[in-house]
Design a protein around this motif. Structure first.
Motif, PDB file in Angstrom:
ATOM      1  N   ASP A  44     -46.936 -61.541 -28.888  1.00 55.87           N
ATOM      2  CA  ASP A  44     -47.342 -60.327 -28.173  1.00 55.87           C
ATOM      3  C   ASP A  44     -48.846 -60.089 -28.293  1.00 55.87           C
ATOM      4  N   THR A  45     -49.491 -60.796 -29.228  1.00 59.50           N
ATOM      5  CA  THR A  45     -50.928 -60.613 -29.461  1.00 59.50           C
ATOM      6  C   THR A  45     -51.619 -61.979 -29.497  1.00 59.50           C
TER       7      THR A  45
ATOM      8  N   LEU B  49     -55.514 -62.074 -30.479  1.00 60.41           N
ATOM      9  CA  LEU B  49     -55.704 -61.700 -31.880  1.00 60.41           C
ATOM     10  C   LEU B  49     -55.229 -62.804 -32.805  1.00 60.41           C
TER      11      LEU B  49
END
Length: 272
Positions: free
Chosen positions: A19-20, A23
């Motif tokens: 989901d990231t 990052l």
């Protein structure tokens, strides 16, 4: 390939499994370089992609959590060592610290109890917030207690944090100004996905309805909460009414605090 190019390529590969993705790519690159993420981003155009970056990326693509790959996780104002023996601290749990900060505005709790301490995240974050406080962390897992003790040492809190084995509040003498409690609360048949699949099962599941551990903990709250004190209890986002009913049956007061996503996340319990 430059670091900016490598980050873009890695993020594109991670889109399907994270989901990231951006990052994740940045955290892996910083870890491979031995730098903080902030330092890596500031210096990225002057650095060379390290040889082991792709190996770290492959581990993430295979489903291994970032915290297990890097061995660390930031939580509140501290950085913690994390292993597969403990629940990975998550931002949702910071809601408990936020609730405590609101409750103790203008004053500090002196004594803190963390039930199910795991990595020590909640207790050590609270001790960092209130430097005059002392606390006790309880956990049934010797491996988790070893991680928590290591974290206390790394943060210079050995003299203020005590960790010991236990079965929730059994044999724990109170009262305490602040209780921080993040028990297992997932029902046995609830489907899971993502990084949570790598967390210890004993830190996740709590019977058919996910409430087994609340039923063990809540009866001890009246004797453990000091006058003017509070307990902050993490809950699943659909459990507020059922756990609140257990608390009200003990003659205590309870209100709900939501996390940043707007989900019910923390029950604030007082005896006043």
């Amino acid at each position: 390939m430059t670091i900016p190019d490598a980050l873009r390529a890695a993020a594109a590969r991670l889109v399907a499994s994270s989901d990231t993705p951006r990052l994740d790519a940045e955290l892996l690159m910083a870890h491979a370089l031995g730098l903080s993420r902030a330092d890596m981003l500031l210096r990225q155009r002057d650095l060379t992609v390290p040889q082991d970056f792709l190996a770290l990326l492959d581990r993430r693509l295979a489903g291994e959590p970032i915290a297990h790959i890097t061995g660390t996780r930031d939580f509140w104002t501290i950085s913690l060592a994390v292993t597969p023996d403990v629940l990975i601290p998550r931002p949702d749990s910071e809601t408990l610290i936020e609730a405590a900060v609101d409750h103790f505005t203008g004053r500090s709790p002196s004594t803190i109890l963390d039930l199910g301490t795991g990595s020590g995240a909640l207790l050590l974050a609270a001790l960092d917030q209130w430097p005059q406080a002392r606390g006790v962390g309880i956990d049934a897992s010797p491996a988790a207690l070893a991680v928590a003790q290591e974290n206390a040492g790394s943060l210079g809190m050995d003299d203020r944090a005590t960790f010991r084995p236990g079965n929730w509040a059994v044999g724990v003498d109170g009262p305490f100004d602040l209780l921080l409690i993040n028990p297992p609360y997932i029902a046995l048949d609830e489907p899971l996905s993502g990084d949570v699949l790598r967390d210890p099962a004993k830190a996740l599941f709590a019977g058919v309805d996910g409430l087994d551990d609340y039923r063990r903990i809540v009866p001890a709250l009246p004797r453990l909460i000091a006058p003017g004190g509070m307990a902050a209890i993490e809950i699943g986002y659909r459990q507020a009414d059922r756990v609140s009913a257990l608390i009200l049956a003990e003659g205590l007061h309870v209100r709900v605090k939501r996390d940043l996503a707007g989900h019910d996340r923390c029950l604030i319990v007082t005896g006043d």
